[in-house]
Write a protein that holds these residues in place. Structure first.
Motif, short mmCIF file in Angstrom:
data_model
loop_
_atom_site.label_atom_id
_atom_site.label_comp_id
_atom_site.label_asym_id
_atom_site.label_seq_id
_atom_site.Cartn_x
_atom_site.Cartn_y
_atom_site.Cartn_z
N ILE A 4 0.82 -1.21 0.00
CA ILE A 4 0.00 0.00 0.00
C ILE A 4 0.85 1.26 0.00
CG2 ILE A 4 -1.68 1.33 1.34
CD1 ILE A 4 -2.88 -1.29 2.28
N ASP A 5 1.87 1.31 0.85
CA ASP A 5 2.65 2.54 0.97
C ASP A 5 3.36 2.91 -0.32
OD1 ASP A 5 1.82 2.84 3.54
OD2 ASP A 5 3.76 2.49 4.48
N ALA A 6 3.91 1.92 -1.02
CA ALA A 6 4.63 2.20 -2.26
C ALA A 6 3.70 2.79 -3.31
CB ALA A 6 5.29 0.94 -2.79
N VAL A 7 2.46 2.30 -3.36
CA VAL A 7 1.49 2.79 -4.34
C VAL A 7 0.95 4.16 -3.94
CG1 VAL A 7 -0.70 2.31 -5.49
CG2 VAL A 7 0.91 0.44 -5.03
N ALA A 8 0.75 4.35 -2.64
CA ALA A 8 0.13 5.58 -2.15
C ALA A 8 1.10 6.73 -1.98
CB ALA A 8 -0.57 5.31 -0.82
N GLU A 9 2.41 6.46 -2.04
CA GLU A 9 3.40 7.52 -1.79
C GLU A 9 3.26 8.67 -2.78
OE1 GLU A 9 8.10 7.82 -2.31
OE2 GLU A 9 7.55 6.57 -0.57
N ASN A 10 3.26 9.87 -2.25
CA ASN A 10 3.09 11.09 -3.03
C ASN A 10 4.46 11.70 -3.30
OD1 ASN A 10 2.47 13.59 -4.10
ND2 ASN A 10 1.25 14.28 -2.36
N SER A 11 4.93 11.59 -4.53
CA SER A 11 6.28 12.07 -4.86
C SER A 11 6.38 13.58 -4.71
CB SER A 11 6.65 11.66 -6.29
OG SER A 11 5.72 12.17 -7.22
N ASP A 12 5.28 14.29 -4.91
CA ASP A 12 5.30 15.74 -4.73
C ASP A 12 5.58 16.11 -3.27
OD1 ASP A 12 4.76 16.18 -7.40
OD2 ASP A 12 2.59 16.33 -7.10
N ALA A 13 5.05 15.34 -2.35
CA ALA A 13 5.28 15.60 -0.93
C ALA A 13 6.74 15.34 -0.56
CB ALA A 13 4.36 14.73 -0.08
N VAL A 14 7.33 14.32 -1.16
CA VAL A 14 8.75 14.03 -0.91
C VAL A 14 9.61 15.20 -1.36
CG1 VAL A 14 10.67 12.50 -1.47
CG2 VAL A 14 8.39 11.53 -1.08
N VAL A 15 9.31 15.76 -2.52
CA VAL A 15 10.06 16.90 -3.03
C VAL A 15 9.85 18.13 -2.15
CG1 VAL A 15 10.30 18.50 -4.97
CG2 VAL A 15 10.04 16.05 -5.40
N ALA A 16 8.62 18.33 -1.69
CA ALA A 16 8.29 19.54 -0.92
C ALA A 16 8.96 19.57 0.45
CB ALA A 16 6.78 19.66 -0.76
N MET A 17 9.22 18.41 1.02
CA MET A 17 9.79 18.36 2.37
C MET A 17 11.31 18.51 2.32
SD MET A 17 7.57 18.16 4.85
CE MET A 17 6.84 19.51 3.91
N ASN A 18 11.74 19.73 2.05
CA ASN A 18 13.15 20.06 1.90
C ASN A 18 13.84 20.07 3.27
OD1 ASN A 18 15.57 20.93 0.90
ND2 ASN A 18 14.87 22.96 0.29
N HIS A 19 15.04 19.48 3.35
CA HIS A 19 15.80 19.44 4.60
C HIS A 19 16.62 20.73 4.77
CE1 HIS A 19 15.17 15.16 5.93
NE2 HIS A 19 14.82 15.04 4.67
N VAL A 20 15.98 21.86 4.63
CA VAL A 20 16.62 23.16 4.81
C VAL A 20 15.69 24.00 5.68
CG1 VAL A 20 17.49 25.24 3.70
CG2 VAL A 20 17.81 23.02 2.60
N PHE A 21 16.25 24.77 6.62
CA PHE A 21 15.43 25.46 7.61
C PHE A 21 15.97 26.86 7.87
CE2 PHE A 21 15.67 20.92 8.21
CZ PHE A 21 14.34 20.54 8.29
N SER A 22 15.05 27.80 8.08
CA SER A 22 15.45 29.19 8.30
C SER A 22 16.11 29.38 9.67
CB SER A 22 14.23 30.11 8.18
OG SER A 22 13.26 29.80 9.18
N ASP A 23 15.66 28.63 10.67
CA ASP A 23 16.21 28.72 12.02
C ASP A 23 16.67 27.32 12.43
OD1 ASP A 23 15.17 31.57 13.36
OD2 ASP A 23 13.88 30.81 11.75
#
Length: 444
Positions: free
Chosen positions: A35-54
């Motif tokens: 289920i997880d492999a089919v349901a994974e949202n690639s757009d969400a993976v891209v959006a969750m950038n490991h960069v932070f202002s603080d």
């Protein structure tokens, strides 16, 4: 009146699924890939950038391995962040095994005291059944950690390193719980026979001697004194001889733990905001720090966390880590998996309903070490986990703000960040909750 599942009902359901081409395609994909492999949202993976202002400078993440000690790992991480910064250390760690030893020893005593306290209660009653279900375990809470540090101090990892059983705790827990349940039988029998309190306490002391022996053979014996030697980032050598765990804490960490309070978000009808709560029969050190929470709305909780992060101090927090998360990506985000589209089913429970109906509780503790602010509002958070460097971004996770709203339940904050109104609210006597209340869950 009960209605069974009929063959006609099953046939109707089967026709409904198989008449849809998209659902047949999804079925084939899910059967093959999950289920997880089919349901994974690639757009969400891209959006969750490991960069932070603080962001707080931290270092290499720790690894609790096959144990449920996240709460103490997370708490000790907040300590060594401070040490690394003030003493210019690199990837320094405090001994999780030292805290683990004393936690298990104290939990054994707490359990036996609870058995004595409830000796007149029926064995098959809900309270005694709850106490006997888990005599001791790896999991814990912030206030339980504070009780241990106040009583025993802390030591560097080098002074009491990990052992096989500290890193893989299942067998040790099983042996301890078997012995403690046997001890519960003996104590209740002695009480039923009318033995005096002195005899019961003597029996309990002999039981604790056996627990101490099991722990020493499995985890090693905690040092009474040790030598602390290190080089800082400038390669300067330092030595501190025959220092005690309490002396080490005062000299190298020095935080007043009474300044830190547990803030929760439990939006259920039985827990109004602005009130404090405790949980009956929840703790580890007898006569130790009482479990105490102040319940606030999520906006207030996040504002407090941001203030502490911007002051360059990391934040211990508890959440339900298994929901909408992926440890390979190091992402916790409500949009990560689109189960509704994949399965054609709606999910609509609120945070309060999940708590009331056993759908979610705090399961894991980690550390907030950064936040990304857009026009002063957070959209994602940096999280230091304790699962080693092979998960996430070298062990670090990114958590969306929407995920925090739904699955974060607790943070620990210095009281200086509380408003006058919240400080006053904190001073209230806590309302006791039943032992099985969802706010009594332990982080593992």
């Amino acid at each position: 009146m009960a209605n069974e599942i009929s063959a006609k009902m099953v046939e109707k359901f089967s026709e409904k699924v198989n008449d849809s081409l998209p659902e047949r395609i999804v079925k084939n994909a899910v059967i093959r890939n999950g289920i997880d492999a089919v349901a994974e949202n690639s757009d969400a993976v891209v959006a969750m950038n490991h960069v932070f202002s603080d962001e707080i400078e931290t270092g290499k993440v720790s690894n609790q391995k096959q144990s449920g000690r996240c709460w103490m790992f997370a708490a000790l991480n907040t300590f060594h962040h401070k040490m690394n910064r003030e003493f210019q250390l690199k990837d320094f760690e405090l001994s999780q095994n030292y805290i683990n030893f004393w936690d298990k020893f104290e939990k054994a005593n707490y359990f036996l005291e609870s058995v004595l306290e409830t000796a007149n209660e029926p064995l098959d009653g809900r309270l005694v059944s709850w106490i006997l279900a888990t005599p001791q375990q790896d999991g814990g809470q912030w206030d339980m950690f504070v009780s241990l540090v106040k009583k025993y101090g802390v030591v560097p990892k080098q002074a009491m390193p990990e052992t096989f059983q500290s890193s893989s705790s299942m067998r040790l827990n099983a042996i301890l719980n078997t012995k403690l349940r046997e001890d519960a039988v003996k104590l209740r029998d002695l009480h039923r026979k009318g033995e005096a309190a002195a005899a019961l306490n003597q029996a309990k002391e002999e039981m604790l001697s056996e627990i101490y022996k099991i722990l020493t053979l499995s985890l090693g014996e905690p040092p009474k004194t040790f030598n602390f030697e290190y080089r800082n980032k400038e390669k300067e050598f330092h030595r501190d001889l025959s220092i005690t765990p309490h002396q080490f804490y005062e000299k190298y960490i020095g935080l007043n733990l009474d300044d830190y309070v547990s803030i929760i978000n439990a939006p259920t009808q039985d827990k109004p905001y602005g009130k404090t709560y405790t949980v009956q029969f929840l703790g580890n050190v007898v006569e130790g720090k009482q479990i105490k929470y102040l319940n606030v709305d999520m906006e207030t909780m996040k504002e407090l966390a941001i203030k502490q992060i911007q002051d360059n101090e990391s934040v211990w927090f508890g959440c339900d880590v298994g929901k909408s998360s992926n440890k390979d990506h190091g992402i916790m985000d409500l949009d990560l998996y689109d189960y509704e589209t994949t399965l054609g089913i709606q999910f609509s429970m609120t945070k309060a309903q999940r708590l009331d109906y056993k759908g979610s509780v705090m399961t894991h503790a980690m550390v907030l070490t950064g936040v990304n602010l857009v026009e002063g509002k957070p959209n994602r958070w940096k999280v230091e986990n304790s699962w080693g460097e092979k998960v996430g971004n070298k062990g670090y996770f990114v958590m969306s703000d929407k995920w925090m709203d739904e699955y974060t339940y607790q943070i620990v904050i210095n009281k200086k960040y509380l408003s006058d109104e919240l400080k006053k609210a904190w001073e209230q006597d806590p309302i006791p909750l039943k032992p099985w209340d969802p706010m009594g869950s332990l982080a593992k």
